[in-house]
Enzyme design. Sequence first.
Site, PDB file in Angstrom:
ATOM      1  N   GLU A  97       0.850  -1.206   0.000  1.00 28.95           N
ATOM      2  CA  GLU A  97       0.000   0.000   0.000  1.00 28.95           C
ATOM      3  C   GLU A  97       0.882   1.251   0.000  1.00 28.95           C
ATOM      4  O   GLU A  97       1.123   1.870   1.049  1.00 28.95           O
ATOM      5  CB  GLU A  97      -0.914  -0.050   1.238  1.00 28.95           C
ATOM      6  CG  GLU A  97      -1.964   1.047   1.311  1.00 28.95           C
ATOM      7  CD  GLU A  97      -3.153   0.842   0.386  1.00 28.95           C
ATOM      8  OE1 GLU A  97      -3.043   0.110  -0.606  1.00 28.95           O
ATOM      9  OE2 GLU A  97      -4.208   1.439   0.684  1.00 28.95           O
ATOM     10  N   LYS A 102       2.707   2.119  -6.544  1.00 28.95           N
ATOM     11  CA  LYS A 102       1.587   1.786  -7.430  1.00 28.95           C
ATOM     12  C   LYS A 102       1.655   2.642  -8.693  1.00 28.95           C
ATOM     13  O   LYS A 102       1.433   2.148  -9.803  1.00 28.95           O
ATOM     14  CB  LYS A 102       0.254   1.972  -6.694  1.00 28.95           C
ATOM     15  CG  LYS A 102       0.043   0.885  -5.614  1.00 28.95           C
ATOM     16  CD  LYS A 102      -1.270   1.018  -4.883  1.00 28.95           C
ATOM     17  CE  LYS A 102      -1.376   0.165  -3.637  1.00 28.95           C
ATOM     18  NZ  LYS A 102      -1.619  -1.253  -3.808  1.00 28.95           N
ATOM     19  N   SER A 124      -6.553  -0.284  -0.534  1.00 29.92           N
ATOM     20  CA  SER A 124      -7.595  -0.235   0.498  1.00 29.92           C
ATOM     21  C   SER A 124      -8.125   1.171   0.688  1.00 29.92           C
ATOM     22  O   SER A 124      -9.191   1.362   1.257  1.00 29.92           O
ATOM     23  CB  SER A 124      -7.028  -0.667   1.845  1.00 29.92           C
ATOM     24  OG  SER A 124      -6.342  -1.868   1.743  1.00 29.92           O
ATOM     25  N   HIS A 145     -11.551  -3.308  -5.086  1.00 27.73           N
ATOM     26  CA  HIS A 145     -11.152  -3.524  -3.695  1.00 27.73           C
ATOM     27  C   HIS A 145     -11.778  -4.801  -3.168  1.00 27.73           C
ATOM     28  O   HIS A 145     -12.966  -4.844  -2.851  1.00 27.73           O
ATOM     29  CB  HIS A 145     -11.566  -2.294  -2.858  1.00 27.73           C
ATOM     30  CG  HIS A 145     -11.134  -2.379  -1.431  1.00 27.73           C
ATOM     31  ND1 HIS A 145     -11.799  -1.749  -0.413  1.00 27.73           N
ATOM     32  CD2 HIS A 145     -10.087  -3.027  -0.859  1.00 27.73           C
ATOM     33  CE1 HIS A 145     -11.178  -2.009   0.726  1.00 27.73           C
ATOM     34  NE2 HIS A 145     -10.159  -2.782   0.484  1.00 27.73           N
TER      35      HIS A 145
HETATM   36  P1  NAD Z   1       1.416  -8.365   0.936  1.00 26.82           P
HETATM   37  O1  NAD Z   1       2.503  -7.668   1.641  1.00 26.82           O
HETATM   38  O2  NAD Z   1       0.894  -9.657   1.497  1.00 26.82           O
HETATM   39  O3  NAD Z   1       1.850  -8.667  -0.573  1.00 26.82           O
HETATM   40  C1  NAD Z   1       2.405  -7.731  -1.431  1.00 26.82           C
HETATM   41  C2  NAD Z   1       3.151  -8.455  -2.543  1.00 26.82           C
HETATM   42  O4  NAD Z   1       3.552  -7.481  -3.515  1.00 26.82           O
HETATM   43  C3  NAD Z   1       4.410  -9.182  -2.081  1.00 26.82           C
HETATM   44  O5  NAD Z   1       4.378 -10.505  -2.536  1.00 26.82           O
HETATM   45  C4  NAD Z   1       5.542  -8.395  -2.771  1.00 26.82           C
HETATM   46  O6  NAD Z   1       6.657  -9.221  -3.121  1.00 26.82           O
HETATM   47  C5  NAD Z   1       4.829  -7.856  -3.996  1.00 26.82           C
HETATM   48  N1  NAD Z   1       5.472  -6.693  -4.596  1.00 26.82           N
HETATM   49  C6  NAD Z   1       5.971  -5.602  -3.961  1.00 26.82           C
HETATM   50  N2  NAD Z   1       6.474  -4.728  -4.854  1.00 26.82           N
HETATM   51  C7  NAD Z   1       6.274  -5.256  -6.081  1.00 26.82           C
HETATM   52  C8  NAD Z   1       6.567  -4.840  -7.403  1.00 26.82           C
HETATM   53  N3  NAD Z   1       7.198  -3.693  -7.647  1.00 26.82           N
HETATM   54  N4  NAD Z   1       6.198  -5.635  -8.434  1.00 26.82           N
HETATM   55  C9  NAD Z   1       5.613  -6.817  -8.207  1.00 26.82           C
HETATM   56  N5  NAD Z   1       5.319  -7.275  -6.970  1.00 26.82           N
HETATM   57  C10 NAD Z   1       5.639  -6.507  -5.918  1.00 26.82           C
HETATM   58  O7  NAD Z   1       0.240  -7.306   0.780  1.00 26.82           O
HETATM   59  P2  NAD Z   1      -1.359  -7.560   0.790  1.00 26.82           P
HETATM   60  O8  NAD Z   1      -1.837  -7.656   2.187  1.00 26.82           O
HETATM   61  O9  NAD Z   1      -1.666  -8.658  -0.176  1.00 26.82           O
HETATM   62  O10 NAD Z   1      -1.884  -6.153   0.233  1.00 26.82           O
HETATM   63  C11 NAD Z   1      -1.773  -5.818  -1.131  1.00 26.82           C
HETATM   64  C12 NAD Z   1      -2.682  -4.652  -1.423  1.00 26.82           C
HETATM   65  O11 NAD Z   1      -4.020  -5.006  -1.119  1.00 26.82           O
HETATM   66  C13 NAD Z   1      -2.392  -3.383  -0.621  1.00 26.82           C
HETATM   67  O12 NAD Z   1      -2.637  -2.248  -1.440  1.00 26.82           O
HETATM   68  C14 NAD Z   1      -3.394  -3.460   0.509  1.00 26.82           C
HETATM   69  O13 NAD Z   1      -3.725  -2.201   1.039  1.00 26.82           O
HETATM   70  C15 NAD Z   1      -4.585  -4.063  -0.212  1.00 26.82           C
HETATM   71  N6  NAD Z   1      -5.547  -4.762   0.653  1.00 26.82           N
HETATM   72  C16 NAD Z   1      -5.110  -5.549   1.668  1.00 26.82           C
HETATM   73  C17 NAD Z   1      -6.042  -6.224   2.450  1.00 26.82           C
HETATM   74  C18 NAD Z   1      -5.602  -7.151   3.556  1.00 26.82           C
HETATM   75  O14 NAD Z   1      -6.443  -7.483   4.408  1.00 26.82           O
HETATM   76  N7  NAD Z   1      -4.359  -7.614   3.569  1.00 26.82           N
HETATM   77  C19 NAD Z   1      -7.416  -6.073   2.187  1.00 26.82           C
HETATM   78  C20 NAD Z   1      -7.821  -5.286   1.119  1.00 26.82           C
HETATM   79  C21 NAD Z   1      -6.877  -4.624   0.352  1.00 26.82           C
END
Ligand code: NAD
Length: 408
Positions: A97, A102, A124, A145
């Site tokens: 995030e 992004k 998020s 989302h």
């Molecule tokens: P996470 O940390 O579990 O996973 C992120 C992944 O992105 C990792 O595998 C990392 O290696 C990869 N990554 C990072 N930089 C990169 C790049 N430049 N190119 C390709 N891959 C890359 O994160 P998450 O919890 O899955 O969250 C991801 C997104 O979803 C965030 O924006 C978060 O706000 C959103 N989100 C999360 C939740 C939650 O409950 N975890 C819920 C809704 C939305």
Amino acid sequence: MSQTAVDIQHAAVIGAGTMGRGIVMCLANAGVRVQWVDNNPQMLEQALLAVAETYAHNVRQGRIEQAEADARIARVSAAADYPAIREVDLVIEAVYENLELKQQIFRQLDALLKPEAILASNTSALDIDAIAAVTQRPQQVLGLHFFSPAHIMKLLEVVRGARTAPEVLEAALALGRRMGKVSVVAGNCFGFIGNRMLNTYVLEARKMLLEGAFPYQVDAALQGFGFAMGPFRMYDVVGIDLGWRARQLDGVGQDQPEVQVDNRLCELGRFGQKSGNGYYHYEPGSRQAEHDLEVDALVQQVSEGLGYQRRPIGPEEILERCLLALVNEGAKILEEGIAESAHDIDLVYLNGYGFPKDQGGPMSWADRQGLAAVHQRLLRLEAELGEHWQPARLLTELAQAGKGFAER
Ligand code: NAD
């Protein structure tokens, strides 16, 4: 009029973390071919194994046939780099995030992908327009989302940017239907519908900790109302450290009184369920939240240290303040056109935030109380607790007209 790939058959997911894994399964389950990118090859490898294991588990449980599991797995493949995904109809980005990260990814995708491809972010809360602005195709950009775990949770907030084309929104809604989601269109603002409302609700819960309540009391009151989980149990599941780390990185909000309990818990390594301790204690291997007197002592110490004169806060006050915080923010969201209807807000809360089904969602709950009564209670809270309780303009107007949110 923009060109758009209305029928999405081939997609890419960027990010193989918690959310990426669930999103990939949603797409594969709906018959969409998925190419998967992560800049950490080990992460991608583990994620492919985790997806295969989830399907194998579904087969063992008799929920799907082996042939169906094989077909789903066959739809998912690792992509070595961005050029490998240039033919896709849709990309869903689910990396950390962070707005700059992004934006950097959207710039790269925009330069490579066919012009009709749709670019979506699973952010998020971040500004979809700021992400769209770095591309030459802002009309093809929107938020998708998902909620965690994405392959299980029903809700999908479809976030409309200022320039998102109607056909692109339509394509996303059609995909939502294919994935079996309850899709709700949200406007672009910090936290969209669900997380924006959640922030006000959690802020109120945290204020009550400082004023005199303990976490287990707040959770018990809300769970007694029928919420699947109170806010502090929820933060133990999500990880208290996520917000703490984000505040440290941004350098914003870390001094706010309301987050001082979280800060202290994190300084002690109490991150939540994953570390065995958070707002509650967890025995090794157990998800059972156990009341922890040490946490009560810490809460008392923090609030007294901040100069609060603690007082007992009963379940009625807890419930009233948490629910009314949701309702008043929901009214602002309606007023600003972030949600199209009160019903949409209720759908978000019922399908993404564990609001009790038999209460019909926060806006429908407010309608049943009568908005005139809700308005009176908000005015009283404003007088007692400050101007953050000022009733939303829309709520005041409806109350004066003797109407409910549903009749708006
Ligand atoms: P996470 O940390 O579990 O996973 C992120 C992944 O992105 C990792 O595998 C990392 O290696 C990869 N990554 C990072 N930089 C990169 C790049 N430049 N190119 C390709 N891959 C890359 O994160 P998450 O919890 O899955 O969250 C991801 C997104 O979803 C965030 O924006 C978060 O706000 C959103 N989100 C999360 C939740 C939650 O409950 N975890 C819920 C809704 C939305």
